[in-house]
Motif scaffolding. Structure first.
Motif, short mmCIF file in Angstrom:
data_model
loop_
_atom_site.label_atom_id
_atom_site.label_comp_id
_atom_site.label_asym_id
_atom_site.label_seq_id
_atom_site.Cartn_x
_atom_site.Cartn_y
_atom_site.Cartn_z
N GLY A 69 -4.53 -3.34 -3.02
CA GLY A 69 -4.57 -2.51 -4.21
C GLY A 69 -5.93 -1.93 -4.51
O GLY A 69 -6.11 -1.23 -5.51
N SER A 70 -6.91 -2.18 -3.63
CA SER A 70 -8.26 -1.66 -3.83
C SER A 70 -8.45 -0.33 -3.13
O SER A 70 -7.81 -0.04 -2.11
N HIS B 185 -10.31 -1.51 -8.13
CA HIS B 185 -8.93 -1.99 -8.06
C HIS B 185 -8.04 -0.94 -8.72
O HIS B 185 -8.07 -0.75 -9.93
N PRO C 107 -4.21 0.03 -7.78
CA PRO C 107 -3.02 -0.05 -6.92
C PRO C 107 -2.24 1.26 -6.80
O PRO C 107 -1.69 1.54 -5.74
N ARG D 236 -1.74 3.04 -3.21
CA ARG D 236 -0.40 3.29 -2.68
C ARG D 236 -0.23 4.76 -2.28
O ARG D 236 0.34 5.06 -1.23
#
Length: 278
Positions: A65-66, A122, A124, A128
């Motif tokens: 998610g980073s 962070h 996500p 993605r």
């Protein structure tokens, strides 16, 4: 019987994207990246596991998610936090000129684009989107679709994290004598060089030069020269030049010497990189 976990690293240069951008998709367990830098930005998204990294002598962990952004010229490393878990990630390598063009359309202000001092974020949702974009670009046969996806993700990244000001950016300030030595390396990388002749270009004694060069760049003179040769190797391989010819042209002793350094720095072989590049 426990199945052995293997590194799977795919790095390619896509000539259908702006400037022939490089993209990476990887699952890493055992592989660790030695100290190195890129002439382009590194913008990476992490899907699983965690990578321990060191950027400009600062340690950090990029977990699932980073999003990680590394500026051109910043020396960094990478290895698994836990080798039995490893990490999955993708990375884009856009040039400064491309990101500045994007910034002119999505950011106010003046000056070159920068992303501040926060290397790991962070996020996500952004991670993605980046992972999906990398997968689509690799799979799509349509150059227009690939270009649109690439520009969409760069617009999102620059608009979300970037700014057009020097405030907060990390600027590498090199001494003039060290800059002279680096310019010499860029112009003489095909030759067999000694510390003495490089130090003479900088006007410094050999040992003082080596210590100062390492302190200012984060790499030894040999590591820096190897980096220059490897960057040139990727450009030639993407054009279809054979690995044996590349090794001869850029100053490696032979093809096996090129393969050794190429695999250590990029996690893949010159042949696989050339085959994957479009």
């Amino acid at each position: 019987m426990v199945q052995q976990k293997r590194d799977e690293i795919s790095l390619w240069r896509d000539s259908q994207l702006h400037g022939g951008m490089e993209i990476l998709q990887a699952t890493c367990y055992e592989h660790s990246y030695p100290p190195h830098f890129h002439d382009e930005f590194v913008i990476a998204a992490f899907a699983r596991g965690a990578q321990r990294t060191r950027v400009c002598r600062e340690n950090g962990i990029a977990a699932a998610g980073s999003v990680m952004i590394i500026a051109p010229g910043e020396v960094h490393t990478g290895e698994a936090v836990q080798r039995d878990e490893g990490w999955d990630y993708c990375a884009f390598y856009p040039g400064e000129s491309l990101l500045n063009e994007v910034a002119q359309t999505v950011l106010s202000g003046k000056g070159a684009v920068n992303f501040g001092t926060q290397g790991i974020r962070h996020d996500p949702v952004m991670a993605r989107r980046m992972l999906q974009a990398a997968a689509l670009i690799k799979q799509s046969p349509d150059p227009l679709e690939k270009e649109c996806v690439m520009y969409q993700i760069l617009n999102l990244l620059v608009g979300h994290y970037g700014e057009r000001t020097v405030k907060g950016s990390r600027q590498r300030v090199l001494r003039a004598d060290i800059r002279q030595a680096i310019d010499f390396l860029h112009g003489s990388y095909t030759q067999s060089l000694s510390v003495k002749e490089i130090a003479q270009v900088a006007g410094l004694s050999e040992f003082y030069f080596m210590r100062t060069f390492q302190k200012m760049t984060g790499l030894s003179v040999h590591q820096y020269l190897t980096q220059i040769r490897l960057m040139r190797a990727k450009a030639l391989l993407a054009k279809g030049v054979s690995a044996a010819q590349v090794a001869s042209d850029i100053g490696f002793f032979d093809q096996s010497h090129l393969i050794k350094h190429f695999r250590a720095h990029f996690g893949t072989t010159p042949g696989l990189f050339a085959a994957a590049s479009l």
